[in-house]
Design a protein around this motif. Structure first.
Motif, PDB file in Angstrom:
ATOM      1  N   VAL A  85     -12.143 -10.145 -10.782  1.00  0.00           N
ATOM      2  CA  VAL A  85     -11.515  -8.836 -10.624  1.00  0.00           C
ATOM      3  C   VAL A  85     -12.416  -7.944  -9.779  1.00  0.00           C
ATOM      4  CG1 VAL A  85     -10.626  -6.803 -11.822  1.00  0.00           C
ATOM      5  CG2 VAL A  85     -10.425  -9.060 -12.892  1.00  0.00           C
ATOM      6  N   PHE A  86     -11.847  -7.354  -8.739  1.00  0.00           N
ATOM      7  CA  PHE A  86     -12.563  -6.348  -7.955  1.00  0.00           C
ATOM      8  C   PHE A  86     -12.117  -4.983  -8.464  1.00  0.00           C
ATOM      9  CE2 PHE A  86     -13.206 -10.078  -5.469  1.00  0.00           C
ATOM     10  CZ  PHE A  86     -14.465  -9.901  -4.909  1.00  0.00           C
ATOM     11  N   ALA A  87     -12.983  -4.372  -9.243  1.00  0.00           N
ATOM     12  CA  ALA A  87     -12.643  -3.130  -9.941  1.00  0.00           C
ATOM     13  C   ALA A  87     -12.691  -1.944  -8.987  1.00  0.00           C
ATOM     14  CB  ALA A  87     -13.600  -2.910 -11.104  1.00  0.00           C
ATOM     15  N   THR A  88     -11.655  -1.109  -9.077  1.00  0.00           N
ATOM     16  CA  THR A  88     -11.541   0.071  -8.220  1.00  0.00           C
ATOM     17  C   THR A  88     -11.546   1.329  -9.078  1.00  0.00           C
ATOM     18  OG1 THR A  88      -9.174  -0.422  -8.249  1.00  0.00           O
ATOM     19  CG2 THR A  88     -10.363  -0.979  -6.261  1.00  0.00           C
ATOM     20  N   SER A  89     -12.368   2.275  -8.722  1.00  0.00           N
ATOM     21  CA  SER A  89     -12.544   3.484  -9.520  1.00  0.00           C
ATOM     22  C   SER A  89     -11.421   4.484  -9.277  1.00  0.00           C
ATOM     23  CB  SER A  89     -13.887   4.147  -9.197  1.00  0.00           C
ATOM     24  OG  SER A  89     -13.839   4.703  -7.894  1.00  0.00           O
ATOM     25  N   ASN A  90     -11.373   5.511 -10.108  1.00  0.00           N
ATOM     26  CA  ASN A  90     -10.371   6.574  -9.955  1.00  0.00           C
ATOM     27  C   ASN A  90     -10.390   7.183  -8.550  1.00  0.00           C
ATOM     28  OD1 ASN A  90      -9.606   6.258 -12.614  1.00  0.00           O
ATOM     29  ND2 ASN A  90     -10.811   7.980 -13.372  1.00  0.00           N
ATOM     30  N   ARG A  91     -11.574   7.343  -8.005  1.00  0.00           N
ATOM     31  CA  ARG A  91     -11.682   7.975  -6.680  1.00  0.00           C
ATOM     32  C   ARG A  91     -10.950   7.164  -5.615  1.00  0.00           C
ATOM     33  NH1 ARG A  91     -16.286   8.478  -2.580  1.00  0.00           N
ATOM     34  NH2 ARG A  91     -15.639  10.233  -1.314  1.00  0.00           N
ATOM     35  N   SER A  92     -10.988   5.846  -5.713  1.00  0.00           N
ATOM     36  CA  SER A  92     -10.287   5.005  -4.751  1.00  0.00           C
ATOM     37  C   SER A  92      -8.788   5.287  -4.756  1.00  0.00           C
ATOM     38  CB  SER A  92     -10.527   3.521  -5.066  1.00  0.00           C
ATOM     39  OG  SER A  92     -11.862   3.159  -4.811  1.00  0.00           O
ATOM     40  N   TYR A  93      -8.249   5.520  -5.944  1.00  0.00           N
ATOM     41  CA  TYR A  93      -6.820   5.805  -6.058  1.00  0.00           C
ATOM     42  C   TYR A  93      -6.494   7.230  -5.589  1.00  0.00           C
ATOM     43  CZ  TYR A  93      -6.454   1.446  -8.605  1.00  0.00           C
ATOM     44  OH  TYR A  93      -6.481   0.111  -8.951  1.00  0.00           O
ATOM     45  N   THR A  94      -7.414   8.143  -5.836  1.00  0.00           N
ATOM     46  CA  THR A  94      -7.225   9.520  -5.372  1.00  0.00           C
ATOM     47  C   THR A  94      -7.171   9.572  -3.848  1.00  0.00           C
ATOM     48  OG1 THR A  94      -8.345  10.427  -7.313  1.00  0.00           O
ATOM     49  CG2 THR A  94      -8.209  11.847  -5.385  1.00  0.00           C
ATOM     50  N   ILE A  95      -8.088   8.848  -3.199  1.00  0.00           N
ATOM     51  CA  ILE A  95      -8.117   8.784  -1.737  1.00  0.00           C
ATOM     52  C   ILE A  95      -6.811   8.202  -1.211  1.00  0.00           C
ATOM     53  CG2 ILE A  95      -9.215   7.661   0.242  1.00  0.00           C
ATOM     54  CD1 ILE A  95     -11.864   7.774  -1.377  1.00  0.00           C
ATOM     55  N   ALA A  96      -6.384   7.085  -1.815  1.00  0.00           N
ATOM     56  CA  ALA A  96      -5.164   6.422  -1.355  1.00  0.00           C
ATOM     57  C   ALA A  96      -3.939   7.308  -1.524  1.00  0.00           C
ATOM     58  CB  ALA A  96      -4.980   5.111  -2.119  1.00  0.00           C
ATOM     59  N   LEU A  97      -3.840   7.960  -2.681  1.00  0.00           N
ATOM     60  CA  LEU A  97      -2.653   8.774  -2.957  1.00  0.00           C
ATOM     61  C   LEU A  97      -2.558   9.963  -1.994  1.00  0.00           C
ATOM     62  CD1 LEU A  97      -0.275   8.701  -4.896  1.00  0.00           C
ATOM     63  CD2 LEU A  97      -1.519  10.293  -6.375  1.00  0.00           C
ATOM     64  N   LYS A  98      -3.676  10.557  -1.670  1.00  0.00           N
ATOM     65  CA  LYS A  98      -3.667  11.661  -0.696  1.00  0.00           C
ATOM     66  C   LYS A  98      -3.168  11.171   0.662  1.00  0.00           C
ATOM     67  CE  LYS A  98      -6.479  15.253   1.460  1.00  0.00           C
ATOM     68  NZ  LYS A  98      -5.863  15.026   2.800  1.00  0.00           N
ATOM     69  N   ASN A  99      -3.676  10.024   1.095  1.00  0.00           N
ATOM     70  CA  ASN A  99      -3.263   9.486   2.389  1.00  0.00           C
ATOM     71  C   ASN A  99      -1.780   9.108   2.393  1.00  0.00           C
ATOM     72  OD1 ASN A  99      -5.861   9.764   3.406  1.00  0.00           O
ATOM     73  ND2 ASN A  99      -6.471   7.682   2.849  1.00  0.00           N
ATOM     74  N   ILE A 100      -1.313   8.543   1.288  1.00  0.00           N
ATOM     75  CA  ILE A 100       0.099   8.162   1.179  1.00  0.00           C
ATOM     76  C   ILE A 100       0.994   9.391   1.273  1.00  0.00           C
ATOM     77  CG2 ILE A 100       1.851   7.275  -0.424  1.00  0.00           C
ATOM     78  CD1 ILE A 100      -0.419   5.379  -1.486  1.00  0.00           C
ATOM     79  N   ASN A 101       0.674  10.397   0.494  1.00  0.00           N
ATOM     80  CA  ASN A 101       1.532  11.584   0.452  1.00  0.00           C
ATOM     81  C   ASN A 101       1.407  12.462   1.692  1.00  0.00           C
ATOM     82  OD1 ASN A 101       2.968  11.118  -1.938  1.00  0.00           O
ATOM     83  ND2 ASN A 101       1.218  11.795  -3.172  1.00  0.00           N
TER      84      ASN A 101
END
Length: 233
Positions: A85-101
């Motif tokens: 498992v390559f664990a991804t932190s909350n910050r990784s998801y925050t970055i992605a969600l900003k770029n998506i939206n």
């Protein structure tokens, strides 16, 4: 005692004294060098499964757990299956969600904002599974593979590439901890087309899985491909 007498006295010291001094200096240098050579950034073992490890660190992997619980079969697999498992932190998801939206807002016509709770499940599943590889892959298995190794992801057998790299430390080139360079190959044989991220912790052993922690600055989904897949319709 004159200078000549001091010189004679110094030279007359037993050879054993000089040998002992040399050994002390050599041992000291060897110990210092090994500090870099043997240093690693592993986090040892965890007494529990992969899901329990993620749950044991509140505030770090909450977004990853939210996604896991949305996707069919993933939580059960990570509780009992044999995976890396390559664990991804909350910050990784925050970055992605900003770029998506940001992209959805700027599209024509504009698209409504999404969250990891509401975005298309099939798309999310296909990208998340890239971070899960069947079997146990440790840094030891990558040591003799200078060009890295390819591995299929969970469910979709999407090709990912793992390569061991030595980082720098204290000005010592290549003398720092080993890190895995984790690459989304984007279905290309040319590395220039890949999207890559380093781990900052490796070889966490749980009861059923090996975890490697990705740099928190990583953009979950490896960038534009996830954005395009979500905004395709």
């Amino acid at each position: 005692m004159n200078i000549y007498s001091q010189f004679i006295s110094t030279c007359a010291r037993p050879l054993g004294v000089w040998i002992l001094a040399a050994l002390i200096v050599t041992a000291g240098c060897s110990k210092a060098d090994q500090t870099y050579v043997k240093y690693n950034n592993t986090a040892g073992s965890f007494n529990g499964n992969a899901i329990e490890y993620l749950q044991s660190q509140p505030g770090v992997y909450d977004s990853m757990l939210l996604v896991i619980n949305r996707l069919p079969g993933v939580a059960d697999s990570l509780r009992s299956g044999s995976y890396t498992v390559f664990a991804t932190s909350n910050r990784s998801y925050t970055i992605a969600l900003k770029n998506i939206n940001d992209a959805r807002r700027d599209s024509v016509p504009a698209l409504p904002a999404v969250s990891f709770s509401t975005m298309d499940e099939a798309v999310l599943d296909s990208f998340f599974c890239r971070y899960i590889i069947p079997g146990h892959i440790t840094t030891q298995q990558l040591y003799d593979r200078a060009d890295g190794l390819e591995f299929p992801s969970m469910k979709y057998e999407y090709k990912m590439q793992l390569q061991l790299r030595a980082t720098n430390a204290s000005g010592f080139l290549g003398g720092g901890p080993s890190a895995i360079l984790f690459s989304d190959m984007r279905k290309s044989v040319f590395a220039v087309n890949w999207v890559r991220v380093y781990t900052n912790t490796v070889d966490i052993k749980t009861s059923n899985a090996i975890l490697h922690v990705l740099d928190p600055g990583h953009n979950f989904g490896f960038g534009t491909d996830l954005i395009q897949a979500l905004n395709r319709d």
